[in-house]
Design a protein around this motif. Sequence first.
Motif, PDB file in Angstrom:
ATOM      1  N   THR A  74       7.883  -0.249  14.706  1.00 38.66           N
ATOM      2  CA  THR A  74       8.634  -1.508  14.704  1.00 38.66           C
ATOM      3  C   THR A  74       9.215  -1.845  13.338  1.00 38.66           C
ATOM      4  OG1 THR A  74       6.631  -2.762  14.243  1.00 38.66           O
ATOM      5  CG2 THR A  74       7.223  -2.446  16.567  1.00 38.66           C
ATOM      6  N   MET A  75       8.972  -0.983  12.313  1.00 41.72           N
ATOM      7  CA  MET A  75       9.435  -1.243  10.953  1.00 41.72           C
ATOM      8  C   MET A  75      10.229  -0.071  10.420  1.00 41.72           C
ATOM      9  SD  MET A  75       6.094  -2.790   9.072  1.00 41.72           S
ATOM     10  CE  MET A  75       4.970  -3.840   9.976  1.00 41.72           C
ATOM     11  N   SER A  76      11.182  -0.385   9.536  1.00 41.11           N
ATOM     12  CA  SER A  76      11.899   0.655   8.805  1.00 41.11           C
ATOM     13  C   SER A  76      12.406   0.063   7.498  1.00 41.11           C
ATOM     14  CB  SER A  76      13.054   1.239   9.623  1.00 41.11           C
ATOM     15  OG  SER A  76      14.062   0.274   9.796  1.00 41.11           O
ATOM     16  N   VAL A  77      12.716   0.941   6.550  1.00 41.87           N
ATOM     17  CA  VAL A  77      13.184   0.513   5.233  1.00 41.87           C
ATOM     18  C   VAL A  77      14.453   1.270   4.893  1.00 41.87           C
ATOM     19  CG1 VAL A  77      12.655   0.482   2.754  1.00 41.87           C
ATOM     20  CG2 VAL A  77      10.856   0.014   4.407  1.00 41.87           C
ATOM     21  N   GLU A  78      15.389   0.568   4.269  1.00 46.78           N
ATOM     22  CA  GLU A  78      16.597   1.224   3.771  1.00 46.78           C
ATOM     23  C   GLU A  78      17.096   0.463   2.550  1.00 46.78           C
ATOM     24  OE1 GLU A  78      20.216  -0.579   6.411  1.00 46.78           O
ATOM     25  OE2 GLU A  78      18.943   0.904   7.375  1.00 46.78           O
ATOM     26  N   PRO A  79      17.873   1.130   1.693  1.00 47.84           N
ATOM     27  CA  PRO A  79      18.421   0.432   0.525  1.00 47.84           C
ATOM     28  C   PRO A  79      19.461  -0.599   0.950  1.00 47.84           C
ATOM     29  CG  PRO A  79      18.961   2.791   0.470  1.00 47.84           C
ATOM     30  CD  PRO A  79      18.223   2.533   1.730  1.00 47.84           C
TER      31      PRO A  79
ATOM     32  N   THR B 133       0.811  -1.222   0.000  1.00 46.87           N
ATOM     33  CA  THR B 133       0.000   0.000   0.000  1.00 46.87           C
ATOM     34  C   THR B 133       0.843   1.270   0.000  1.00 46.87           C
ATOM     35  OG1 THR B 133      -0.177  -0.046   2.417  1.00 46.87           O
ATOM     36  CG2 THR B 133      -1.948  -1.116   1.153  1.00 46.87           C
ATOM     37  N   ALA B 134       2.172   1.139   0.017  1.00 45.06           N
ATOM     38  CA  ALA B 134       3.049   2.314   0.029  1.00 45.06           C
ATOM     39  C   ALA B 134       2.953   3.062  -1.296  1.00 45.06           C
ATOM     40  CB  ALA B 134       4.495   1.894   0.277  1.00 45.06           C
ATOM     41  N   LYS B 135       2.895   4.363  -1.226  1.00 48.10           N
ATOM     42  CA  LYS B 135       2.851   5.171  -2.443  1.00 48.10           C
ATOM     43  C   LYS B 135       4.124   4.970  -3.259  1.00 48.10           C
ATOM     44  CE  LYS B 135       2.107   9.832  -4.137  1.00 48.10           C
ATOM     45  NZ  LYS B 135       1.807  11.206  -3.818  1.00 48.10           N
ATOM     46  N   ASP B 136       5.260   4.893  -2.574  1.00 42.27           N
ATOM     47  CA  ASP B 136       6.552   4.694  -3.225  1.00 42.27           C
ATOM     48  C   ASP B 136       7.273   3.537  -2.537  1.00 42.27           C
ATOM     49  OD1 ASP B 136       9.056   4.787  -4.362  1.00 42.27           O
ATOM     50  OD2 ASP B 136       9.529   6.806  -3.678  1.00 42.27           O
ATOM     51  N   PRO B 137       7.247   2.319  -3.120  1.00 41.88           N
ATOM     52  CA  PRO B 137       7.891   1.165  -2.483  1.00 41.88           C
ATOM     53  C   PRO B 137       9.402   1.308  -2.316  1.00 41.88           C
ATOM     54  CG  PRO B 137       6.410   0.455  -4.219  1.00 41.88           C
ATOM     55  CD  PRO B 137       6.540   1.943  -4.342  1.00 41.88           C
ATOM     56  N   TYR B 138      10.021   2.299  -2.980  1.00 43.71           N
ATOM     57  CA  TYR B 138      11.443   2.545  -2.776  1.00 43.71           C
ATOM     58  C   TYR B 138      11.690   3.314  -1.481  1.00 43.71           C
ATOM     59  CZ  TYR B 138      12.456   1.282  -7.637  1.00 43.71           C
ATOM     60  OH  TYR B 138      12.594   0.627  -8.817  1.00 43.71           O
TER      61      TYR B 138
ATOM     62  N   ARG C 194      11.872   6.573  -0.899  1.00 44.75           N
ATOM     63  CA  ARG C 194      12.940   7.531  -1.164  1.00 44.75           C
ATOM     64  C   ARG C 194      12.741   8.803  -0.369  1.00 44.75           C
ATOM     65  NH1 ARG C 194      12.252   6.423  -7.457  1.00 44.75           N
ATOM     66  NH2 ARG C 194      10.129   6.659  -6.752  1.00 44.75           N
ATOM     67  N   GLY C 195      13.830   9.490  -0.099  1.00 42.80           N
ATOM     68  CA  GLY C 195      13.771  10.789   0.556  1.00 42.80           C
ATOM     69  C   GLY C 195      14.073  10.700   2.036  1.00 42.80           C
ATOM     70  N   ILE C 196      14.173  11.866   2.641  1.00 39.32           N
ATOM     71  CA  ILE C 196      14.464  11.946   4.073  1.00 39.32           C
ATOM     72  C   ILE C 196      13.225  11.541   4.850  1.00 39.32           C
ATOM     73  CG2 ILE C 196      15.054  13.527   5.951  1.00 39.32           C
ATOM     74  CD1 ILE C 196      16.591  15.166   3.840  1.00 39.32           C
ATOM     75  N   ASP C 197      13.401  10.612   5.767  1.00 40.27           N
ATOM     76  CA  ASP C 197      12.312  10.123   6.613  1.00 40.27           C
ATOM     77  C   ASP C 197      11.136   9.617   5.784  1.00 40.27           C
ATOM     78  OD1 ASP C 197      11.346   9.483   9.140  1.00 40.27           O
ATOM     79  OD2 ASP C 197      10.226  11.357   9.306  1.00 40.27           O
ATOM     80  N   ALA C 198      11.435   9.007   4.631  1.00 43.86           N
ATOM     81  CA  ALA C 198      10.374   8.517   3.753  1.00 43.86           C
ATOM     82  C   ALA C 198       9.601   7.361   4.376  1.00 43.86           C
ATOM     83  CB  ALA C 198      10.953   8.089   2.413  1.00 43.86           C
ATOM     84  N   ASP C 199      10.230   6.645   5.308  1.00 45.08           N
ATOM     85  CA  ASP C 199       9.528   5.536   5.947  1.00 45.08           C
ATOM     86  C   ASP C 199       8.891   5.971   7.263  1.00 45.08           C
ATOM     87  OD1 ASP C 199      11.830   5.775   7.435  1.00 45.08           O
ATOM     88  OD2 ASP C 199      12.396   3.670   7.313  1.00 45.08           O
TER      89      ASP C 199
END
Length: 107
Positions: free
Chosen positions: A60-65, A42-47, A49-54
Motif C-alpha cells: 500500500t506504500m511507495s516512494v518516489e522523488p 527504519t529504512a536503510k536509505d531514506p532516499y 535510491r535504485g531500481i525497486d528500492a522501495d
Amino acid sequence: MTDGFMGPPWQMDWRLDALASRDALPEHVRKMVDEARAELVTAKDPYFRGIDADGGLPETMSVEPVSSTDPKGPRVLYFDNYRGWLVYAFKQRTEDPQIVVVEIFWQ
C-alpha cells in the motif's frame, strides 16, 4: 551512505503546518501515517535510491522523488494505495541526521 553517518532508526521532525494537517486527519488515517513513519525511520536509505528500492515497503506504500532532476531532494511517500502522501526531505548530517516531513495529504 558513508561510514561516518549514523544509521537507522532516523530522527523525524514535522513542519508545524504538516503536523497540524496530520493531527486533523481521522484516527484510522493517523494510524496509517504512523505506519508510514515507521517505515521511513527504519529504512536503510531514506532516499530509496535504485531500481525497486522501495520493494521492501508494504504493497500500500511507495516512494518516489518529487523531481527526477534532484536525486537528493525531497521524496513523496504514498500510502493507503495512493489515497494519501507525505512529502519529506532527508537532512543527511554526520551527527543527528533526520527526516523532515514538509507536507501531508489524504483524500
